[in-house]
Design a protein around this motif. Sequence first.
Motif, PDB file in Angstrom:
ATOM      1  N   ILE A   1       0.846  -1.300  -0.083  1.00 44.24           N
ATOM      2  CA  ILE A   1      -0.163  -0.020   0.099  1.00 44.24           C
ATOM      3  C   ILE A   1       0.770   1.344   0.171  1.00 44.24           C
TER       4      ILE A   1
ATOM      5  N   TYR B   1      -5.090   6.155  -1.118  1.00 48.82           N
ATOM      6  CA  TYR B   1      -4.194   4.934  -0.801  1.00 48.82           C
ATOM      7  C   TYR B   1      -4.334   4.104  -2.140  1.00 48.82           C
TER       8      TYR B   1
ATOM      9  N   ILE C   1      -3.324   0.025  -3.593  1.00 49.16           N
ATOM     10  CA  ILE C   1      -2.674  -1.307  -3.595  1.00 49.16           C
ATOM     11  C   ILE C   1      -2.184  -1.530  -4.668  1.00 49.16           C
TER      12      ILE C   1
ATOM     13  N   ALA D   1      -8.201   0.386   2.371  1.00 45.74           N
ATOM     14  CA  ALA D   1      -7.142  -0.246   1.702  1.00 45.74           C
ATOM     15  C   ALA D   1      -6.665  -1.465   2.464  1.00 45.74           C
ATOM     16  N   LYS D   2      -6.159  -1.612   3.593  1.00 45.60           N
ATOM     17  CA  LYS D   2      -5.900  -2.678   4.482  1.00 45.60           C
ATOM     18  C   LYS D   2      -7.009  -3.900   4.619  1.00 45.60           C
TER      19      LYS D   2
ATOM     20  N   GLU E   1      -6.640  -5.431   0.985  1.00 40.95           N
ATOM     21  CA  GLU E   1      -5.643  -6.024   0.835  1.00 40.95           C
ATOM     22  C   GLU E   1      -5.630  -7.723   1.530  1.00 40.95           C
TER      23      GLU E   1
END
Length: 50
Positions: A2, A10, A12, A36-37, A40
């Motif tokens: 990221i 953000y 990826i 984003a996390k 992911e």
Amino acid sequence: MIRKLKSGQYRIYSRKVDPKTNKRKNLGTFDTLEAAKRHEQEIQYFKHKG
């Protein structure tokens, strides 16, 4: 992977470099780091789902 963009969003990127372009693939852009996390983690889940 990221990375934070200049716009404050953000993005990826794939962990491996694409052999055709010698760059990392864009796997999505998100407004928050948490989003984003989370995405992911979803990507990793489906990559390793048997």
